[in-house]
Design an enzyme around this catalytic site. Sequence first.
Site, PDB file in Angstrom:
ATOM      1  N   ASP A 233     -10.726 -22.011   1.813  1.00  0.00           N
ATOM      2  CA  ASP A 233     -11.169 -23.362   2.138  1.00  0.00           C
ATOM      3  C   ASP A 233     -10.062 -24.302   1.656  1.00  0.00           C
ATOM      4  O   ASP A 233      -9.215 -23.932   0.828  1.00  0.00           O
ATOM      5  CB  ASP A 233     -12.519 -23.690   1.483  1.00  0.00           C
ATOM      6  CG  ASP A 233     -13.193 -24.871   2.196  1.00  0.00           C
ATOM      7  OD1 ASP A 233     -12.522 -25.559   2.995  1.00  0.00           O
ATOM      8  OD2 ASP A 233     -14.400 -25.117   1.951  1.00  0.00           O
TER       9      ASP A 233
HETATM   10  C1  BGC Z   1     -14.534 -27.900   4.165  1.00  0.00           C
HETATM   11  C2  BGC Z   1     -14.354 -26.861   5.251  1.00  0.00           C
HETATM   12  C3  BGC Z   1     -13.443 -27.402   6.321  1.00  0.00           C
HETATM   13  C4  BGC Z   1     -12.110 -27.805   5.681  1.00  0.00           C
HETATM   14  C5  BGC Z   1     -11.128 -28.382   6.669  1.00  0.00           C
HETATM   15  C6  BGC Z   1     -13.201 -28.388   3.629  1.00  0.00           C
HETATM   16  O1  BGC Z   1     -13.371 -29.428   2.747  1.00  0.00           O
HETATM   17  O2  BGC Z   1     -15.291 -27.362   3.117  1.00  0.00           O
HETATM   18  O3  BGC Z   1     -15.593 -26.517   5.790  1.00  0.00           O
HETATM   19  O4  BGC Z   1     -13.269 -26.466   7.335  1.00  0.00           O
HETATM   20  O5  BGC Z   1     -12.351 -28.785   4.684  1.00  0.00           O
HETATM   21  O6  BGC Z   1     -11.578 -29.614   7.128  1.00  0.00           O
END
Ligand code: BGC
Length: 749
Positions: A233
């Site tokens: 993530d």
């Molecule tokens: C979120 C993810 C997301 C990523 C990119 C993160 O903060 O938890 O679900 O895909 O950001 O935007």
Amino acid sequence: MNININKTINELTLDEKVSLLSGGSAWYTQPIERLGIPHVLMTDGPTGLRLSKNQVSVGEETLGNIEKSTSFPCSSAMASTFNQELMEEVGREIALQFQEHGVSLLLAPGINGKRTPLCGRNFEYMSEDPYLSGKMAVAYIKGVQGEGVGTTLKHYVANNQENKRFTVNAVMDERTLREIYLAPFEMAVKEAAPWSVMGAYNRVNGTYCCENNKLMLDILRDEWGFDGMVVSDWTAITDKVGSVKNGCDLEMPGPSMRDQEVLDALETGVLSMADLNDRVRRVLQFVQRALMNKKEVKVDYARAHEVSRRAAEESTVLLKNQDDILPLNSNLKIVVLGEQAADVMQGGGCAKLDPERLSPPLDELRKRNPDLVYAPGYTGDAPDEKLINEAKVAAADADVALVFVGTTYSIESEGFDRAHMRVADSHLALIREVAKVNKNVIVMISSGSAVEVHQFDKDVKAIFQLWYPGQAAGEALVRLLYGEVSPSGKLSETYPVHLENTPVFDNGHVNVEEVEYKEGLFVGYRYYGTKKIPVQYPFGHGLTYTTFEYSGLKLSQRDLKNGDQLEVSLNVTNTGGVKAKETVQIYVHDVRSQYPRPEQELKGFAKVELKPGETKRISATLDERAFAYYVPHLSKFAVETGEFEIRVGADSRDIRLTELVRFESQDGVTIPLTDRDSVLDWLQNPETSDRMKTVMNDKFGGPYRTDSSIFCIMSGLTIRKFFDQSSLLCPGHNVDVKKTEAYLTGNSE
Ligand code: BGC
């Protein structure tokens, strides 16, 4: 373009290899121009393409200024359709828009289990039930990947709250991890092979997910055979070397500041070249998949909008319909109240889109009732007396008041958890005041998860749960309100009465670093059902404009063994006056088990459309896993010999038909007995019971009446003490302890 992966691995320098393990920028993989390896673009979903115009030009990436795309209902809503074909169709439409914009990887679906309605990101997750989450994720992945775009199963795993999401430690026992939180991931990986899995921010049992050897290597790769790429993530990696070592292939966003740490670890042998090559291979294989599946697409946005409308229709849940006030008669004078009628709510955070077209309920209702009166009723979360009074005046003069309420972006969003389970205070005040002047209030709720309905339930005639319904919300709602289509959504999560009734009310969601999952397996209906706690609306509940009768339940067999499949079939008849769809749910109840189990669990469902008077036979297949649970002493899912009740219901509390089956399992689930277990344990254990009875009768002066005092005292003794005391217990009986022990444990010749 085809990459020869083995050859490329040989040609890459060490620096290049390490650089491939991080993004080249915020949304791209790292290109290696020298070898003709391009960068690959990825971006968020899950309800549609969420692509910032600046995202495509490397170095200028922001979250604002986003491309227009079709907005589909949120994940809670899609799960409430219980319609896998429709989910797949939505997946296909989303993928086509990704292709049109040259994006190869969709950062969705999110399938974390809903441990509590308060999780700020519940709108992005499917359900409290792992089976439903898993099945809907499989359909979504098949749809998206069928059009050549990769999916990312997230957030692996136990990202079940937003408070402290970057650090929180989810502490749970093995069964809870396997049966509740890993199960949907397992199903999706095994049945749909997503291109990628995203490591979550949080820790599980003390170790950050992206550095978690057990989760990433032992379970995901070795046990489930995942052949794709693990992506972190965004900013989830705390220990770069640890993440590479333990199976995280791609750190996002890039570029990495920590390549030197990886190089040093290779030098000192902390990291092996084999590990490095494996991670590089997975990234290259992903790039390869992306390149091979790219295609030119011209999206049909009108068709996508139509799919979104059907999805909104099927995901809207009719919670209550007192006096059959719905469907509405066209002649009735309606008033529309609440600012949310003029907009369409979406989940806040990285799932928020800029809809390509929008049909807010107010606009669509106006098309049908050009003279309708609208009053905003509130603005913001705090009640506004003036706006409420204007709404009351308007409502007093109407036959029916349609009141739009829900959570707001300051109440529910990615990044923080809800502080309460209510709709916004201003919305609640509006319902209550309007109900004083109009007896026909119909409430529409926009929220990503359950809200406390008891706060206004008695004031209103009907309630629709819209969730976040996507860009065709208004069209779908008008058709539902006026009966052009019958509601068919069923709740993908329980609506508890009070927040205080929820299993984790006093445990979690506060700002603590460590959350112990004390409720274990007992989340959602597994908790309310097992503990017989009244709920507002049970899991699986949803009304419609007709009635259905279930009959003729037939099981393909009564006696099951390992490897068998059980076919469950029944007739469903539409006994009312309009066409509608019904979702039949199949739950399995384990009559008796050694380890605690939830009272019942969803193991199958089928949705069917029926004209008035029509009967169709529907069926579902239950495999061995439908009866299994994770058996700690075997470290695997296994079935315990015994009886199981097959329950067929219209919701988790409206069970209409049941039948018993018997499963004779070879899994050896019986907990091994030791000499510290009691006489009763040995008597009750199916594998030793007969021998124990023989011993007691033949050698210890039986037969014993089980209600006799001597039996009661004896049965509590450990088997060791029982033998030690044999001469005392059975004077005159010559007990050869050694022989008896051997006989009991099945070891005598
Ligand atoms: C979120 C993810 C997301 C990523 C990119 C993160 O903060 O938890 O679900 O895909 O950001 O935007």
